[in-house]
Design a protein around this motif. Structure first.
Motif, short mmCIF file in Angstrom:
data_model
loop_
_atom_site.label_atom_id
_atom_site.label_comp_id
_atom_site.label_asym_id
_atom_site.label_seq_id
_atom_site.Cartn_x
_atom_site.Cartn_y
_atom_site.Cartn_z
N UNK A 159 0.82 -1.21 0.00
CA UNK A 159 0.00 0.00 0.00
C UNK A 159 0.85 1.26 0.00
N UNK A 160 2.01 1.21 0.66
CA UNK A 160 2.90 2.37 0.68
C UNK A 160 3.44 2.65 -0.72
N UNK A 161 3.80 1.59 -1.43
CA UNK A 161 4.30 1.76 -2.80
C UNK A 161 3.21 2.31 -3.71
N UNK A 162 2.01 1.76 -3.58
CA UNK A 162 0.88 2.22 -4.40
C UNK A 162 0.57 3.68 -4.09
N UNK A 163 0.59 4.03 -2.80
CA UNK A 163 0.29 5.41 -2.40
C UNK A 163 1.33 6.38 -2.95
N UNK A 164 2.60 5.97 -2.90
CA UNK A 164 3.67 6.83 -3.42
C UNK A 164 3.54 7.00 -4.92
N UNK A 165 3.23 5.91 -5.62
CA UNK A 165 3.12 5.97 -7.07
C UNK A 165 1.93 6.83 -7.50
N UNK A 166 0.82 6.70 -6.76
CA UNK A 166 -0.39 7.46 -7.10
C UNK A 166 -0.41 8.83 -6.44
N UNK A 167 0.55 9.08 -5.56
CA UNK A 167 0.58 10.31 -4.77
C UNK A 167 -0.77 10.54 -4.08
#
Length: 205
Positions: A159-167
Motif C-alpha cells: 500500500x505504501x508503494x501504491x500510495x507513493x506511485x499514485x501520490x
C-alpha cells in the motif's frame, strides 16, 4: 517479540517514505492522527498482554478448553470496544486534533479526519492482530506470530508503494488497515492449526 516489533517498524518506515513525497501537511496530519488513534487503541495492547499470560498459564495447566474460552471472551470484549472506538474515531476523532496541531490547522485537520476515518473502520482487525498474535506467543508459538508480522509488513509495504506511485494520501492512510486485514486472515487460519497442534502436544482427547 523484539524481532516482531522490528518487522512492524520497517513497514512504518515504508509508509513514512510515501508520506514524505506527499508533503509536510500529509506528514503532520498522519503523525497527529497516529497519536490520536494510539490513545484509543491501547486497550488492544492490554488485551494482547492479558491473553499472552492467560494462554501461557492455562497451557501449563493443560486446560486447552479454558484457552479457547479466553479467546472467545476476549473476542466479545475486544470487538465491542473496537466498534465503539471506531465510531468515535470516524465521527468525532478530528476534534482531538487541536491537542497536537496549532499551525495550519485549516489545511491539516481535514487530512487528520481522513486518516481517522480510514483506521476507524478497521478496529476489529487491529484487535485480532494484538490478541491472537500475543495469545499464540503465550502458548509457546514464536514463529507463527512472526509470520503474521511478515504478512503485515508485505501488506503495509504494498500500500505504501501504491500510495507513493499514485501520490494518494488516502491510500497511505489505508496502509495500516490493509496490513491488519492481511494479518488477521492469516491469524484466524493459524488459530485452528494452533489449537489442533496444541491438543496433540497435550495428548488431549
Amino acid at each position: 517479540m523484539g524481532l516482531q516489533y522490528s518487522i512492524t517498524a520497517i513497514g512504518g518506515m515504508m509508509v513514512q517514505s510515501s508520506l514524505n513525497i506527499l508533503g509536510s501537511y500529509a506528514v503532520a496530519a498522519f503523525t497527529a492522527g497516529s497519536k490520536i488513534d494510539n490513545i484509543f487503541t491501547q486497550a488492544f495492547v492490554a488485551i494482547g498482554t492479558t491473553m499472552s499470560t492467560y494462554s501461557a498459564q492455562n497451557v501449563g495447566a493443560r486446560k486447552l478448553d479454558r484457552v479457547r474460552q479466553g479467546f472467545r471472551c476476549a473476542d466479545v470484549i475486544g470487538c465491542a470496544y473496537a466498534v465503539v472506538v471506531g465510531f468515535v474515531l470516524f465521527f468525532v476523532g478530528k476534534s482531538f486534533s487541536y491537542l497536537f496541531i496549532s499551525d495550519n490547522a485549516e489545511a491539516v485537520i481535514p487530512m487528520v479526519d481522513t486518516y481517522l476515518r480510514c483506521v476507524g473502520m478497521f478496529m476489529i482487525p487491529l484487535y485480532v492482530v494484538n490478541c491472537y498474535r500475543n495469545g499464540f506467543q503465550g502458548m509457546g508459538y514464536g514463529l507463527l506470530p512472526m509470520l503474521s508480522g511478515v504478512a503485515e509488513l508485505i501488506g503495509r509495504g504494498v500500500m505504501a508503494v501504491v500510495a507513493a506511485d499514485a501520490r494518494s494520501y488516502t491510500m497511505a492512510c489505508m496502509a495500516s488497515p490493509f496490513a491488519w486485514i492481511v494479518a488477521t486472515v492469516l491469524l484466524i487460519v493459524l488459530y485452528f492449526y494452533v489449537m489442533k497442534d496444541m491438543k496433540r502436544k497435550l495428548c488431549l482427547q
